[in-house]
Enzyme design. Structure first.
Site, short mmCIF file in Angstrom:
data_model
loop_
_atom_site.label_atom_id
_atom_site.label_comp_id
_atom_site.label_asym_id
_atom_site.label_seq_id
_atom_site.Cartn_x
_atom_site.Cartn_y
_atom_site.Cartn_z
N SER A 142 6.67 19.39 58.91
CA SER A 142 6.34 18.83 57.60
C SER A 142 4.95 18.23 57.66
O SER A 142 4.42 17.97 58.75
CB SER A 142 7.35 17.72 57.24
OG SER A 142 6.96 16.99 56.11
N TYR A 155 12.97 10.18 59.11
CA TYR A 155 12.49 11.52 58.79
C TYR A 155 11.07 11.72 59.32
O TYR A 155 10.77 12.73 59.96
CB TYR A 155 12.52 11.72 57.28
CG TYR A 155 12.09 13.07 56.79
CD1 TYR A 155 13.00 14.12 56.72
CD2 TYR A 155 10.78 13.32 56.38
CE1 TYR A 155 12.62 15.38 56.26
CE2 TYR A 155 10.39 14.56 55.93
CZ TYR A 155 11.31 15.59 55.86
OH TYR A 155 10.92 16.83 55.40
#
Length: 255
Positions: A142, A155
């Site tokens: 990401s 995350y």
């Protein structure tokens, strides 16, 4: 002849979003694909639709955050298809917490899926790739691998660790003909975001406007656009690419 003709791939988190788009793209490019997801109903539906169109696909309902389940999924895929050439680690969840709010249990929950599952599936896939004469691992990281999102401490931590895992896999296994790379998506509109937007009482238009303000291309990306980049890294077109992070973020991290 597709770009993955004769190849066998396994994909985690393949029942929706980027994972589903990747499964469909791989099948369209000639691969035989096994995919896993915790959403058994959606996974079976996707597999049935692909098979009805002539694709060679296998679905397993599994939580790959559990090592035994991850290893069994990969082993069953190799046994069913006779080889393994490509692993796409895509499974993921998101929790909205700061480090102060986060509990030991929530850390374990997220890291098991978003990080450890990547290692578990690689542990199972690498011996199979050795038997096949080489292979390609693509990890879905990401932009949060290099930036922070706010209120997503676990995350962000996991995605940063995936970047390190990718480089480690690349250097350890390149002598065996096994490449490892990662894609780093930015704002990608998926069913997950659709649910989040609806739960927050927001409109899709507001999401698009927010993405427009954070990217050079002035819009969110699509799951298909990420799948195209995963296909590149998985295929022989990327034969001289390993240990790399490919940002699929509309220019977000360069602003």
């Amino acid at each position: 002849m597709g770009r993955l003709s004769g190849k066998v791939a396994v994909v985690t988190g393949g029942a929706s979003g980027i994972g589903e788009a990747t499964v469909r793209r791989f099948v369209a490019e000639g691969a035989r694909v096994a995919f896993a997801d915790r959403d058994a109903e959606r996974g079976r539906s996707v597999a049935a639709e692909i098979a009805a169109a002539g694709g060679d696909v296998r679905f397993t309902a599994a939580d790959v955050g559990d090592e035994a389940a991850a290893l069994a999924f990969v082993a069953e895929a190799e046994a069913a298809f006779g080889r393994l050439d490509i692993l796409v680690n895509n499974a993921g969840i998101r929790l909205y917490q700061t480090v102060v709010d986060a509990s030991a249990e929530s850390w374990d929950t997220l890291l098991n899926v978003n990080l450890k599952s990547y290692a578990y599936c690689a542990k199972g896939a690498i011996p199979a790739m050795r038997r096949a004469g080489g292979g390609s691992i693509v990890n879905v990281a990401s932009v949060r691998s290099v930036t922070a999102g706010g209120n997503t401490i676990q995350y962000d931590t996991a995605k940063a660790a995936i970047a390190g895992l990718t480089r480690g896999l690349a250097i350890d296994h390149s002598p065996e003909g096994i490449r490892a790379n990662a894609v780093c998506p930015g704002p990608i509109f998926t069913p997950f975001h659709a649910r989040r937007i609806a739960a927050a009482g927001r409109s899709v238009e507001s999401y698009n406007e927010d993405a427009a303000g954070r990217t050079m291309l002035r819009r969110p990306g699509t799951a298909d656009e990420v799948a195209s980049c995963i296909l590149f890294l998985a295929s022989d077109d990327a034969s001289y690419v390993t240990g790399s992070l490919l940002f699929v973020d509309g220019g977000m991290t360069a602003m």
